[in-house]
Motif scaffolding. Structure first.
Motif, PDB file in Angstrom:
ATOM      1  N   VAL A  14       0.873  -1.173   0.000  1.00  0.00           N
ATOM      2  CA  VAL A  14       0.000   0.000   0.000  1.00  0.00           C
ATOM      3  C   VAL A  14       0.911   1.224   0.000  1.00  0.00           C
ATOM      4  CG1 VAL A  14      -0.255  -0.037   2.531  1.00  0.00           C
ATOM      5  CG2 VAL A  14      -1.916   1.200   1.121  1.00  0.00           C
ATOM      6  N   THR A  15       0.711   2.104  -0.968  1.00  0.00           N
ATOM      7  CA  THR A  15       1.587   3.253  -1.167  1.00  0.00           C
ATOM      8  C   THR A  15       0.879   4.544  -0.789  1.00  0.00           C
ATOM      9  OG1 THR A  15       2.739   2.134  -2.983  1.00  0.00           O
ATOM     10  CG2 THR A  15       2.958   4.538  -2.866  1.00  0.00           C
ATOM     11  N   ILE A  16       1.514   5.313   0.073  1.00  0.00           N
ATOM     12  CA  ILE A  16       1.044   6.665   0.364  1.00  0.00           C
ATOM     13  C   ILE A  16       1.704   7.589  -0.648  1.00  0.00           C
ATOM     14  CG2 ILE A  16       1.024   8.555   2.034  1.00  0.00           C
ATOM     15  CD1 ILE A  16       1.134   6.443   4.245  1.00  0.00           C
ATOM     16  N   SER A  17       0.899   8.192  -1.503  1.00  0.00           N
ATOM     17  CA  SER A  17       1.423   8.996  -2.603  1.00  0.00           C
ATOM     18  C   SER A  17       0.994  10.447  -2.449  1.00  0.00           C
ATOM     19  CB  SER A  17       0.914   8.433  -3.939  1.00  0.00           C
ATOM     20  OG  SER A  17       1.399   9.185  -5.032  1.00  0.00           O
ATOM     21  N   ALA A  18       1.968  11.354  -2.443  1.00  0.00           N
ATOM     22  CA  ALA A  18       1.673  12.777  -2.296  1.00  0.00           C
ATOM     23  C   ALA A  18       2.598  13.588  -3.189  1.00  0.00           C
ATOM     24  CB  ALA A  18       1.844  13.223  -0.844  1.00  0.00           C
ATOM     25  N   LYS A  19       2.110  14.728  -3.643  1.00  0.00           N
ATOM     26  CA  LYS A  19       2.917  15.664  -4.419  1.00  0.00           C
ATOM     27  C   LYS A  19       2.964  16.990  -3.686  1.00  0.00           C
ATOM     28  CE  LYS A  19       3.549  17.701  -8.999  1.00  0.00           C
ATOM     29  NZ  LYS A  19       3.086  17.706 -10.412  1.00  0.00           N
ATOM     30  N   LEU A  20       4.177  17.493  -3.456  1.00  0.00           N
ATOM     31  CA  LEU A  20       4.375  18.761  -2.783  1.00  0.00           C
ATOM     32  C   LEU A  20       4.582  19.843  -3.840  1.00  0.00           C
ATOM     33  CD1 LEU A  20       6.906  17.581  -0.053  1.00  0.00           C
ATOM     34  CD2 LEU A  20       4.420  17.383  -0.079  1.00  0.00           C
ATOM     35  N   ILE A  21       3.694  20.800  -3.863  1.00  0.00           N
ATOM     36  CA  ILE A  21       3.805  21.909  -4.803  1.00  0.00           C
ATOM     37  C   ILE A  21       4.358  23.105  -4.029  1.00  0.00           C
ATOM     38  CG2 ILE A  21       2.559  23.435  -6.365  1.00  0.00           C
ATOM     39  CD1 ILE A  21       0.577  21.149  -6.823  1.00  0.00           C
ATOM     40  N   PHE A  22       5.633  23.402  -4.263  1.00  0.00           N
ATOM     41  CA  PHE A  22       6.334  24.439  -3.508  1.00  0.00           C
ATOM     42  C   PHE A  22       6.272  25.774  -4.242  1.00  0.00           C
ATOM     43  CE2 PHE A  22       8.812  20.601  -2.143  1.00  0.00           C
ATOM     44  CZ  PHE A  22       8.464  20.640  -0.805  1.00  0.00           C
ATOM     45  N   TYR A  23       6.038  26.829  -3.476  1.00  0.00           N
ATOM     46  CA  TYR A  23       6.084  28.190  -3.995  1.00  0.00           C
ATOM     47  C   TYR A  23       6.683  29.075  -2.918  1.00  0.00           C
ATOM     48  CZ  TYR A  23       1.841  29.034  -1.188  1.00  0.00           C
ATOM     49  OH  TYR A  23       0.932  29.158  -0.164  1.00  0.00           O
ATOM     50  N   GLY A  24       7.005  30.306  -3.249  1.00  0.00           N
ATOM     51  CA  GLY A  24       7.589  31.226  -2.275  1.00  0.00           C
ATOM     52  C   GLY A  24       9.009  31.620  -2.645  1.00  0.00           C
ATOM     53  N   ASN A  25       9.565  32.564  -1.899  1.00  0.00           N
ATOM     54  CA  ASN A  25      10.876  33.126  -2.203  1.00  0.00           C
ATOM     55  C   ASN A  25      12.028  32.151  -1.989  1.00  0.00           C
ATOM     56  OD1 ASN A  25      10.008  35.843  -2.882  1.00  0.00           O
ATOM     57  ND2 ASN A  25       9.515  36.091  -0.716  1.00  0.00           N
ATOM     58  N   HIS A  26      11.802  31.111  -1.191  1.00  0.00           N
ATOM     59  CA  HIS A  26      12.865  30.137  -0.918  1.00  0.00           C
ATOM     60  C   HIS A  26      12.550  28.763  -1.500  1.00  0.00           C
ATOM     61  CE1 HIS A  26      15.575  32.408   1.850  1.00  0.00           C
ATOM     62  NE2 HIS A  26      14.495  33.182   1.891  1.00  0.00           N
ATOM     63  N   ALA A  27      11.675  28.735  -2.479  1.00  0.00           N
ATOM     64  CA  ALA A  27      11.341  27.475  -3.143  1.00  0.00           C
ATOM     65  C   ALA A  27      12.389  27.198  -4.222  1.00  0.00           C
ATOM     66  CB  ALA A  27       9.943  27.542  -3.743  1.00  0.00           C
ATOM     67  N   THR A  28      13.436  26.474  -3.842  1.00  0.00           N
ATOM     68  CA  THR A  28      14.520  26.143  -4.761  1.00  0.00           C
ATOM     69  C   THR A  28      14.544  24.645  -5.014  1.00  0.00           C
ATOM     70  OG1 THR A  28      16.154  25.783  -3.006  1.00  0.00           O
ATOM     71  CG2 THR A  28      15.888  28.049  -3.838  1.00  0.00           C
ATOM     72  N   GLU A  29      15.156  24.265  -6.107  1.00  0.00           N
ATOM     73  CA  GLU A  29      15.284  22.853  -6.448  1.00  0.00           C
ATOM     74  C   GLU A  29      16.054  22.101  -5.364  1.00  0.00           C
ATOM     75  OE1 GLU A  29      15.219  19.177  -8.297  1.00  0.00           O
ATOM     76  OE2 GLU A  29      14.084  20.967  -8.863  1.00  0.00           O
ATOM     77  N   GLU A  30      17.128  22.670  -4.881  1.00  0.00           N
ATOM     78  CA  GLU A  30      17.942  22.004  -3.855  1.00  0.00           C
ATOM     79  C   GLU A  30      17.148  21.745  -2.581  1.00  0.00           C
ATOM     80  OE1 GLU A  30      22.209  22.611  -1.479  1.00  0.00           O
ATOM     81  OE2 GLU A  30      21.360  24.243  -2.684  1.00  0.00           O
ATOM     82  N   LEU A  31      16.417  22.751  -2.119  1.00  0.00           N
ATOM     83  CA  LEU A  31      15.645  22.601  -0.893  1.00  0.00           C
ATOM     84  C   LEU A  31      14.488  21.630  -1.101  1.00  0.00           C
ATOM     85  CD1 LEU A  31      15.107  23.361   2.021  1.00  0.00           C
ATOM     86  CD2 LEU A  31      13.871  25.393   1.223  1.00  0.00           C
ATOM     87  N   ALA A  32      13.795  21.738  -2.229  1.00  0.00           N
ATOM     88  CA  ALA A  32      12.671  20.838  -2.507  1.00  0.00           C
ATOM     89  C   ALA A  32      13.124  19.385  -2.526  1.00  0.00           C
ATOM     90  CB  ALA A  32      12.028  21.216  -3.835  1.00  0.00           C
ATOM     91  N   GLN A  33      14.255  19.134  -3.169  1.00  0.00           N
ATOM     92  CA  GLN A  33      14.777  17.771  -3.233  1.00  0.00           C
ATOM     93  C   GLN A  33      15.141  17.250  -1.855  1.00  0.00           C
ATOM     94  OE1 GLN A  33      15.499  15.655  -6.352  1.00  0.00           O
ATOM     95  NE2 GLN A  33      15.079  14.432  -4.539  1.00  0.00           N
ATOM     96  N   ALA A  34      15.759  18.098  -1.029  1.00  0.00           N
ATOM     97  CA  ALA A  34      16.142  17.686   0.324  1.00  0.00           C
ATOM     98  C   ALA A  34      14.911  17.345   1.164  1.00  0.00           C
ATOM     99  CB  ALA A  34      16.952  18.796   0.999  1.00  0.00           C
TER     100      ALA A  34
END
Length: 225
Positions: A14-34
């Motif tokens: 059973v898989t819990i599946s979620a997508k985080l949609i990031f926005y804002g001044n500090h929404a960077t690829e590096e932070l999102a990936q971490a």
């Protein structure tokens, strides 16, 4: 965060599946990936399974993410009916000086701050738990019990080795839980599945959709049409 639970009868997962949609001044690829990596890794750590209709299912976590601008996130949130979609603003700080989710357990919106060391501190995983419907535990004293669960709040009493400062008395300044020592526990994952109902296609919706957006400082963002 809201999510979908997807039940696979053939391989008993059973898989819990979620997508985080990031926005804002500090929404960077590096932070999102971490952040995505932290949540995924911590929820897989206990290698948990749950009982569904008297059969054991291995629990898996799928976390996707996307970075969007403020102009892009407004129509996305207005039109959203997908329980996988969670709208998280990333900023340096906010008016409550802590990361938080929206309105009640299971909400699909949040405002997270980089001063919480997101992606490295367990804060993102803790907030993810709130969005899956998990509350802080009633117990606040975990001495003698090892690492507390991921939902243990600030101020939790723990063994000295798990404190901010192991040399001070329990409960004094520095004598409470260092969040780095929180761990996702199997019993917490089991609690996510309490009372959820799967449809005939093997899907179950977790949480609820407020789809509210936040301002830079963490207030509700007024969107005019």
């Amino acid at each position: 965060m809201a999510a979908l639970a997807i039940r696979n009868e053939q391989n008993k997962t059973v898989t819990i599946s979620a997508k985080l949609i990031f926005y804002g001044n500090h929404a960077t690829e590096e932070l999102a990936q971490a952040i995505a990596n932290e949540i995924r890794d911590m929820y897989h750590e206990p290698k948990a399974s749950v009982s569904l209709d008297e059969e054991r299912y291995e629990v898996r976590i799928r976390i996707d993410y996307e970075l969007v601008s403020l102009a892009e996130v407004v129509p996305l949130s207005i039109e959203n009916t997908n329980f996988r979609y969670n709208f998280i603003r990333l900023e340096a700080q906010n008016h409550v000086t802590r990361s938080f989710m929206g309105f009640g357990l299971g909400d699909n919106v949040g405002h997270w701050i980089t001063t919480d060391n997101l992606g490295k501190s367990t804060t993102a995983t803790h907030e993810f738990g709130h969005a899956l419907g998990l509350d802080h535990p009633a117990r606040i004293d975990f001495r003698g019990l090892g690492n507390p669960g991921i939902m243990a709040p600030r101020g939790t009493i723990v063994d000295a080795s798990l404190q901010w400062n192991p040399l001070v008395a329990a409960g004094e300044y520095g004598g409470t839980l260092n969040p780095l020592h929180r761990r996702v526990q199997a019993y917490e994952i089991e609690a996510i599945f309490k009372d959820i109902v799967f449809d005939d296609n093997g899907y179950a919706e977790i949480g609820h959709l407020s789809n509210v957006l936040f301002s830079e400082n963490g207030n509700v963002l007024n969107v005019f049409f």
